[in-house]
Every structure is written in C-alpha cells, then in structure tokens.
Enzyme design. Structure first.
Site, PDB file in Angstrom:
ATOM      1  N   HIS A 187      28.415  10.725   3.320  1.00  0.00           N
ATOM      2  CA  HIS A 187      28.347  11.459   4.589  1.00  0.00           C
ATOM      3  C   HIS A 187      29.614  12.305   4.658  1.00  0.00           C
ATOM      4  O   HIS A 187      30.721  11.775   4.647  1.00  0.00           O
ATOM      5  CB  HIS A 187      28.275  10.488   5.770  1.00  0.00           C
ATOM      6  CG  HIS A 187      28.179  11.214   7.068  1.00  0.00           C
ATOM      7  ND1 HIS A 187      26.977  11.541   7.657  1.00  0.00           N
ATOM      8  CD2 HIS A 187      29.144  11.728   7.874  1.00  0.00           C
ATOM      9  CE1 HIS A 187      27.207  12.204   8.771  1.00  0.00           C
ATOM     10  NE2 HIS A 187      28.515  12.325   8.935  1.00  0.00           N
ATOM     11  N   CYS A 188      29.432  13.620   4.735  1.00  0.00           N
ATOM     12  CA  CYS A 188      30.580  14.525   4.714  1.00  0.00           C
ATOM     13  C   CYS A 188      31.057  14.803   6.144  1.00  0.00           C
ATOM     14  O   CYS A 188      30.320  15.407   6.927  1.00  0.00           O
ATOM     15  CB  CYS A 188      30.198  15.816   4.005  1.00  0.00           C
ATOM     16  SG  CYS A 188      31.590  16.943   3.896  1.00  0.00           S
TER      17      CYS A 188
END
Ligand SMILES: [Zn+2]
Ligand SMILES: [Zn+2]
Length: 312
Positions: free
Chosen positions: A119-120
């Site tokens: 998850h950025c």
C-alpha cells in the site's frame, strides 16, 4: 456490571465444581457423569485452541471461524455467485470471500487486492496487478528525470553556492566595517533581494532533486530486484520464510511465478514482441497486464520457451 456478572458466575462455577466432585466419586447418575465428561472435553478443546504453544490468537480465530468459511464458500457456490473455475488458496477473513493466489487483503483500503505488492502512502492507493507496471514506470522515469536535472544543473548549483558563500563573507565584512566606523545612514546591500532568492532557490532545488533521485533510485532498484525474481514485496517475506522452512527439511523451495529474469520482465512489462520494448516500455502505453490476476498461467511464449529448454 462487573458485580452482576460475578454474582451470576459465582454460583455457576460452584455448581460445576460440585458436579465435577460428584463425577470423581461416581455417586452421580450416568447422565450427569456424561455431562461432566463433555464439559471437561470442551474445556480441553478450548484451552488447546487458546493456549497452543504453536499458535497465537490468530490460529484460534482461524480454527473457530473455519466452519463459517466453509459454509460461506459453499453457500456462495450454491447460489451461483462467483461460480468459476478459479483456484482459490484461502478465504479472506475480513471480506469473507474466496481469495485467489497472490491476492492479499489491504487493511487501509479495506479490500482484497489482486497480486498485492504494497500500500503506497504517497499514492494513497494499493499497488497491485493492474497498476504495478505504472508504479514502476513512474519510479524509474522519475529517478531518471531527477538524475538528469541534478547532473545538468551541477554547474549552476556550484555557482549559486559560491555566490551565497560570497554573500555571507561580504555581509560579515560589512558588519565589521559598520562596527568600526560611524555612518549617517544604513549602507546599501551588496546583493539585491532577487539575486539572493535566486541563488538560494537554485541550491534548494538541487538538494531536493538529488535527495529524490537517491531515495527513489533505491526504491526503484529494490523493486527491479523483486521483479527479476518474479515476486512481490509481500511474497518476498512469504517466500523467505518458506525457503528457510524447506531448507531445514533438506528440500529446495521453487517460486512458481519465477519464469527466469528476462521472461519475468517481459511478463511484467507486457512485452510480447521486440517492437513492444519501444511502444510499450519507452513510450507511454495503456495496455493491460498479462492475465486477469485470478489465475496465474504464464503467457504461451513462456511455456513454449520452457518446453524447448526442457527438450534440450
Ligand atoms: Zn479481503
Ligand atoms: Zn491499500
């Protein structure tokens, strides 16, 4: 509330202890003895689930919810929802839905993501099957851009830095002169405000560009290594663990999604022919990745290549 609960639990415990005592001395009827035995068995089961030295609370929850997963899976299939031939490896505990291979649940997006990489927080989105190539291309070309800017503006940066140093020296000299002499008015500044700001902005921009080039470059190199191995950031941890586990047993772990370094890159970038290196990699392209992210059969040319190698 706690007082009420203890009031109820106290007599219940006492009754059970009495029953257990009766069970020991064999003075109770067989029905009661059976109840006592079941109670003991249930207690052992519960304790083995909760206090198992091989697992924690996650194992206990998994084991307790196993019938629910089984039921949901079968009911879904019964109603024809999501009825397909896709092989699922497990069921997501949060979504209560079958999970295909390489899929993971993102607790921030609160949904399952196909071939989840990570998850950025910068994108505020998950990097997975459909946007992994875009993520890598962004990192790669952004790093190239920053390196180009840093290298191209090296002379400008040096000039600006030297000018700032000169400014500092002149200001220092001026202050000393002012301290020794008496002026009727404040002397004019050596450099104009605009000149000062231009030099400082140039130095700031160069440092910013170089820092981004270094940090993003390291991230890009790391992702390039993972892509070459045919694994995602999450799979790296899973595979590492599995490799160690099998090594202890004297066996070798093989990543089923690793088709060889070059083929991994071709599959990742969607390169089927030689021309695609230009049209799909160097130039912007909106082509979809190989497969639907649910089943993981390699492209036909990878299979053919592997078959020919096997034949040799
Ligand atoms: Zn999920
Ligand atoms: Zn996410």
């Amino acid at each position: 509330m706690r007082g009420q609960r203890s009031l109820l639990l106290g007599p219940a415990r006492l009754c059970l202890r009495l029953l257990l005592l009766l069970g020991y001395r064999r003075r109770c009827p067989p029905l009661l003895r059976g109840l006592v035995q079941r109670w003991r068995y249930g207690k052992v089961c519960l304790r083995s689930l909760l206090y198992n030295s091989f697992g924690g609370s996650d194992t206990a929850v998994d084991a307790a919810f196993e019938p629910v997963y089984w039921l949901v899976d079968n009911v879904i299939r019964w109603f024809g929802v999501g009825r397909n031939d896709i092989a699922t490896v497990s069921i997501c505990k949060k979504c209560i839905y079958p999970k295909p291979a390489r899929t993971h649940h993102c607790s921030i997006c609160n949904r399952c993501v196909l071939k989840m990489d990570h998850h950025c927080p910068w994108l505020n989105n998950c990097v997975g099957h459909y946007n992994h190539r875009y993520f890598f291309s962004f990192c790669f070309f952004m790093t190239l851009g920053c390196v180009y800017c840093s290298y191209g503006s090296w002379d400008l940066f040096r000039e600006a830095y030297a000018a700032i140093e000169k400014m500092k020296q002149l200001d220092k000299n001026k202050l000393q002169a002012v301290a020794n002499q008496t002026y009727h008015q404040t002397p004019p500044p050596t450099f104009s405000f605009r000149e000062r700001m231009t030099h400082k902005s140039l130095v700031y921009l160069w440092f910013l560009c170089s820092s981004v080039a270094l940090a993003l470059g390291a991230l890009t190199v790391w992702h390039a290594v993972l892509i070459s191995r045919g694994e995602t950031s999450i799979e790296r941890h899973i595979n590492k663990k599995e490799r160690r586990r099998l090594q202890a047993k004297g066996r070798v772990f093989r990543n089923p999604y690793n088709y060889g370094c070059l083929d991994n890159w071709k599959v990742f970038l969607g390169v089927d022919t030689g021309r695609h290196w230009l049209t799909r990699v160097l130039l912007p392209s909106s082509h979809l990745p190989h497969g639907n992210g649910m089943s993981w059969e390699p492209p036909p040319w990878v299979t053919a290549h592997s078959a020919s190698v096997m034949a040799v």
